[in-house]
Design an enzyme around this catalytic site. Structure first.
Site, short mmCIF file in Angstrom:
data_model
loop_
_atom_site.label_atom_id
_atom_site.label_comp_id
_atom_site.label_asym_id
_atom_site.label_seq_id
_atom_site.Cartn_x
_atom_site.Cartn_y
_atom_site.Cartn_z
N GLU A 159 17.65 -5.89 62.42
CA GLU A 159 16.55 -5.73 63.53
C GLU A 159 15.33 -5.48 62.97
OE1 GLU A 159 18.81 -4.83 67.83
OE2 GLU A 159 18.07 -3.16 66.73
N GLU A 218 24.02 -9.03 69.33
CA GLU A 218 24.34 -8.01 70.05
C GLU A 218 24.08 -8.11 71.52
OE1 GLU A 218 22.50 -4.30 68.91
OE2 GLU A 218 22.87 -4.54 66.72
#
Length: 794
Positions: A197, A275
């Site tokens: 991320e 995710e």
């Protein structure tokens, strides 16, 4: 002829010897025998992932092996397969494997290679996310604490050669453990992630490219590489075309909207939600987080209909044992020990209603030849009768050797990674009360004078001051600081512990910085706790408490800590984790494999005084009971914002689209206090307001740092049904949001939130992100913006 026959025999023998060796490498790697693997390649195809050249839809679930006792690894993997998964996604945490610099450990509970072999033995594939940064609500996001001993350290940046060297060395150690388990070498690893991320942290493509090269150099040079980001920031930087780009988002998301820009930029790429957030994590002192089955399953079905691969985060969260729980900031908000996450498989490994909803859905979307796995046998849960603690060891009577320091320093400078640290010095005499100001407490401080508690300081509330009474000459000042988790996300990740800058004492207008400190470190390892001198008495202050209890059979249980205050628990030498009376978690999961028939030992370090020095083992957890030490609401009783004499700097109207909205003011305005007032919502019948994220832009087009921001007023917050606090608008989490009260009756418009930016700025504009799920409840339509140098009237 004889020579020809012998040559033929040797060739046949060599062939079968080579085949036998290949089979050993594929089926008997390590301590267990894994299932035979027929596949040998996994690549990117045209809008599809390809397994041996054939389309393959990834149905993954995330498991974290450090959050699961090793004896239960196989059980949890089998539970994933029984839910309909064909792949297991895993994080590695750098700080777990290198707790001390250059001392790497991949043994026992940390044996990631064995975990991956178990995945393969269960006929499943594996996605490995080695970092170096992970997040995962883990201490410092998985980065090692000892990086902070370098005063000018930069993390996740190519500009710091020390960080790049150390992270590269760590990745090479990971490669030694796992590179032989790539699918191209007969293993089960189909993808390896580069960093994590990064778009939510920075835009440095050069750093990501350097990290990609470190991953390749670690031996992951055959497997498919990937990266993950959010739909709002995945394009903040670029990586090599060979790296698969995937997105993260949560339950209830609009799938087409999430992939809208992605498909424009990568029209032929496979789609994957790396995710898919099944629930959310809990913070101390905040309501228990849940996500509804309907919203969760709805978006998952949308992905299946569009053949979008996914990984459930979390499929099973488990428990953040020991000192490993992290924190978010701003504002500082530490995570609880349970990592249940409202996941389909609960903390103890039991299936929930979400589990069966996923299983019922996925049976309709299996790849050719696949079958849903068989449910493993449930693990036994037991109750433990009341345990009474009669032995204690007073903390101040068990001080370790002191380390001397003229000025205050954080605990890392004393070579301490976690736990508690006590700072001691002498105070000058005073006949009047004074103020003690600490810059800064990380994270909870208890202040004692001559052994008597005079106050606490809580970083969650941005506190730094306590009043101290008049004292005679040479009074002893003790500041006992407990760490409650390093920040694991965003720019606040450089999070040194203890007291980070200075301690001052104020008498009127005069101030004095305190010096000449004796510092005492209290680490978290069991050996340290076991050496305390226990007495048959009840301590009246910070202390260790010890008891034995006898079991005729073992099983998983939940220790009830509801009569205890704040601290940590060890059972039979295992660090179970942190507890805190404020909740929402009131019980602690103890795996049955860490208990034994006969006599068991439990040690509790409580920094305050328990209401009752007793404890029981329950069959069910209590993770949703808040016992706040102060109001959770920002707004004080009777407080009301008065904007009648203030002219808004901007009146506007938002559209109803679920995207970031960039708004410029008519004129640059100087101010410290920023107020957004919602006067209507997108749904006329709805009376609530919802903001996921808010950013404020200065005159140079830079987004003002949120690290010093503080919500000083919100007319309404929903803190009963969910954690929709006003400070959610700058927590850097796009899936969480502020929402005004809707349980027990909605509150009518207008709705206001006022933020203290921490300093004066020339403000040019702001950015606003509404809630990101399909629900439009509370989305703002008409609004006013107020900016002031001085506080608004309340």
């Amino acid at each position: 002829m004889k020579k020809l026959i012998l040559a033929f025999v040797f060739c046949v023998a060599a062939y079968y010897s080579t085949q036998a060796q290949n089979n050993i490498e594929k089926t008997n790697i390590g301590a267990i025998k894994t299932a035979s693997v027929q596949t040998s390649d996994f690549t990117l195809g045209q809008n599809e992932f390809l397994l041996n050249g054939k389309p393959f839809l990834i149905r993954a679930g995330e498991l974290h092996f450090p959050r699961i006792p090793r004896a239960y690894w196989d059980h949890r993997i089998k539970m994933l397969k029984a839910m309909g998964m064909n792949t297991v996604c895993i994080y590695l945490f750098w700080n777990l494997h290198e707790e001390r610099m250059d001392s790497f450990d991949f043994s026992g509970q940390k044996d990631v290679a064995e975990f991956v072999r178990l995945i393969q033995a269960n006929g499943m594939y594996c996605i490995v996310r080695p970092g170096p940064y992970a997040c995962a609500e883990w201490d410092m996001g998985g980065l090692p604490w000892w990086l902070l001993k370098k005063k000018d350290v930069k993390v996740r940046s190519k500009d710091d050669p020390f960080f790049m060297e150390r992270s590269g060395k760590y990745l090479k150690e990971v490669g030694k453990q796992l590179s032989s388990l790539q699918i191209q070498k007969g293993g089960s690893i189909i993808m390896v992630q580069v960093e994590n991320e990064y778009g939510a942290f920075g835009k440095d493509g050069d750093y990501m490219e350097a990290t990609r090269k470190n991953v390749l150099a670690a031996g992951f040079d055959r497997v498919q590489l990937m990266r993950c980001d959010w739909s709002s920031n995945f394009n903040n930087y670029q990586t090599a075309p060979s790296v698969a780009v995937t997105l993260n988002f949560g339950a209830g998301s609009d799938i087409d909207k999430q992939f809208e820009l992605f498909k424009k930029l990568y029209p032929s790429a496979p789609l994957m939600c790396s995710e898919y957030w099944t629930g959310w994590f809990d913070n101390w002192g905040r309501p228990h987080e849940t996500r509804s089955i309907n919203s969760f399953i709805g978006s998952l079905k949308d992905m299946m209909e569009r053949r979008i691969s996914f990984s459930l985060y979390m499929a099973h969260g488990g428990t953040t044992f020991g000192q490993w729980g992290g924190a978010n900031a701003p504002p500082y908000s530490p995570m609880v020990t349970s990592y249940d996450y409202d996941a389909p498989i609960d903390e103890q490994g039991r299936p929930t209603d979400k589990f069966f909803a996923v299983r019922d859905l996925l049976k309709n979307y299996l790849n050719p030849g696949e079958k849903i796995g068989v449910m493993p046998t449930a693990l036994e849960v037991i109750e433990i009768p009341k345990i009474t603690f009669i032995k204690s060891a007073n903390l101040f009577e068990n001080l370790p050797p002191a380390q001397k320091s003229k000025s205050i320093m954080p605990m890392e400078m004393f070579d301490q990674g976690w736990g508690r640290i006590n700072y001691r010095t002498n105070l000058t005499a005073s006949t009047v009360p004074r103020k003690l100001v600490i810059t800064d407490v990380h994270d909870w401080a208890s202040i004692f004078i001559n052994g008597k508690l005079v106050g606490n300081i809580d970083r969650r509330r941005a506190e730094n001051t306590v009043q101290i009474p008049p004292v005679s000459r040479d009074a002893v000042l003790d500041i006992l600081v407990e760490t409650t988790g390093r920040v694991n996300f965003g720019e606040a990740i450089i999070d040194r512990k203890g007291i980070t800058q200075k301690v001052e004492i104020f008498e009127g207008d005069r101030s004095e910085e305190l010096t000449e400190w004796s510092c005492y470190s209290f680490p978290v390892d069991y050996d340290f706790q076991s050496k305390m001198i226990f007495k048959n008495e009840h301590a009246t202050g910070p202390a260790w408490h010890k008891a034995n209890f006898k079991l005729s059979k073992t099983g998983d249980t939940y220790l009830d800590l509801s009569t205890w205050s704040k601290g940590m628990v060890w059972v039979n030498g295992h660090n179970i984790g942190r507890f805190w009376k404020i909740g929402p978690q009131q019980t602690m999961f103890v795996p049955g494999v860490w208990l034994k028939k006969g006599i068991n030992e439990i040690i509790v370090l409580d920094l305050e005084v328990p209401i009752q020095s007793t404890m029981m083992g329950l069959k069910r957890p209590v993770v949703d009971k808040i016992v706040p030490d102060a109001s959770l609401l920002v707004r004080k009783n009777g407080q009301k914002l008065d904007l009648s004499s203030v002219i808004p700097v901007l009146k506007g109207k938002f559209d109803d689209q679920k995207n970031w909205k960039d708004i410029m003011l008519k004129n640059i305005t100087i101010g410290r206090y920023f107020c957004l007032e919602a006067t209507t919502s997108q749904l006329d019948k709805d009376m609530t307001s919802a903001i996921a994220e808010l950013q404020v832009m200065d005159a140079e087009n830079h987004m003002i740092s949120t690290q010093k921001w503080k919500v000083i007023y919100a007319d309404s917050e929903e803190m009963t049904a969910a954690n929709h606090a006003a400070d959610r608008i700058y927590d850097n989490q796009e899936s969480t949001f502020w929402q005004s009260q809707y349980i027990g009756g909605t509150v009518p418009h207008p709705h206001q939130v006022v933020i203290d930016l921490g300093a004066e700025y020339q403000i040019k504009g702001f950015r606003y992100l509404p809630r990101s799920d399909k629900n439009k409840s509370g989305m703002i339509k008409d609004y006013n913006i107020y900016i002031s140098v001085s506080p608004f009237k309340m």
